[in-house]
Scaffold this motif. Structure first.
Motif: not given
Length: 286
Positions: A123-136
């Protein structure tokens, strides 16, 4: 009842290798008094085309093959696969992967301990995953081998097997052990269609009651991945019967990517289905 299938992808016209595989499965079903199914595996929207699907039906009809019931077209059932993906996700067995094919290839090149570790990116690090999700950003769902192992327990994890009624590339036959790590953290849901090959094929085999998977030895290595998915989903394990691969006059096996001569071209050149059957070792009765 004996149930098998022929499951081509409409990414090009069929060649002699496809004919041999279809005839092998069809003949086995007829000999067993069973059922022969046709499945169109068209989940790749960039490569699969309606004209190739029409060509598959034309070629199989020309070969004088018949199948039970209508052909199952996978693209008509994406909702079914989405439900299977969600069931695995809800159990914590999947993780989002935003990496591109190029990212994975670069990771393989940089891996100090070989390529197999690189296909388990984690998995991606939580912060990175959250950023990528937010960016769509688009993502695939990968199966976590670590979580799958925990879910199944060591006894099941190390005890999985499959029955090979044909032979693998090195002559493997009989009851064979499964290597559940063979495919790494395999993608089970693509970024574009929401499902990938291994999940779609095992889902459909279970749904359609396939008892025997008859296919070429080029897919022998996929069996371990598919048996792992079947075990995780509680789906039945069919018997497998891998057959030899046909090669052309140049010694290379028939393949779409090598622009092998198609059945349509052979037909246009005057070849009859009876002559092709005889060449491939099949009579009209199987």
């Amino acid at each position: 009842m004996f149930i098998t299938r022929f499951a081509p992808s409409p990414t090009g016209r069929l060649h002699k290798g496809h004919a041999f595989s279809a005839l092998t499965a069809w003949s086995a079903a007829k000999a067993a008094g069973g059922r022969f199914l046709l499945r169109i595996e068209d989940i790749d929207p960039t490569r699969c085309k309606p004209e190739y699907e029409a060509g598959i039906l034309e070629d199989l009809t020309w070969l004088e093959l018949d199948w039970d019931g209508p052909a199952r077209r996978q693209s008509d059932h994406l909702g079914d696969y989405a439900a299977a993906v969600e069931s695995l996700r809800a159990r914590g067995l999947l993780y989002r992967c935003f990496r591109t094919r190029k990212d994975i290839l670069n990771a393989i090149g940089d891996a100090p301990h070989g390529a197999m570790e690189a296909v388990r990116p984690g998995p991606h690090p939580a912060a990175e995953e959250a950023r990528l999700l937010a960016d769509g950003a688009p993502f695939a769902w990968r199966l976590s081998l670590d979580r799958a192992r925990e879910a199944l327990g060591e006894t099941i994890w190390t005890g999985m097997s499959f029955t090979e009624e044909g032979a693998g590339p090195d002559g493997q036959t009989g009851v064979l052990p499964v290597d559940p790590t063979a495919g790494g953290d395999v993608v089970l849901a693509r970024k574009d269609t929401g499902v990938a090959y291994h999940l779609a094929v095992t889902h459909d085999d279970a749904l359609q009651g396939v008892t025997h998977v008859i296919r070429g030895q080029d897919l022998f290595a996929a069996t371990s991945v598919q048996r792992l998915i079947q075990t995780l989903m509680g789906w039945p394990a069919p018997a497998y019967r891998h057959h030899r691969l046909l090669a052309g006059p140049d010694g290379r096996r028939y393949a779409k990517r090598d622009r092998s001569v198609t059945l349509a071209e052979l037909r246009a050149g005057g070849l009859t289905p009876q002559a092709l059957r005889a060449e491939l070792g099949f009579s009209r009765g199987g």
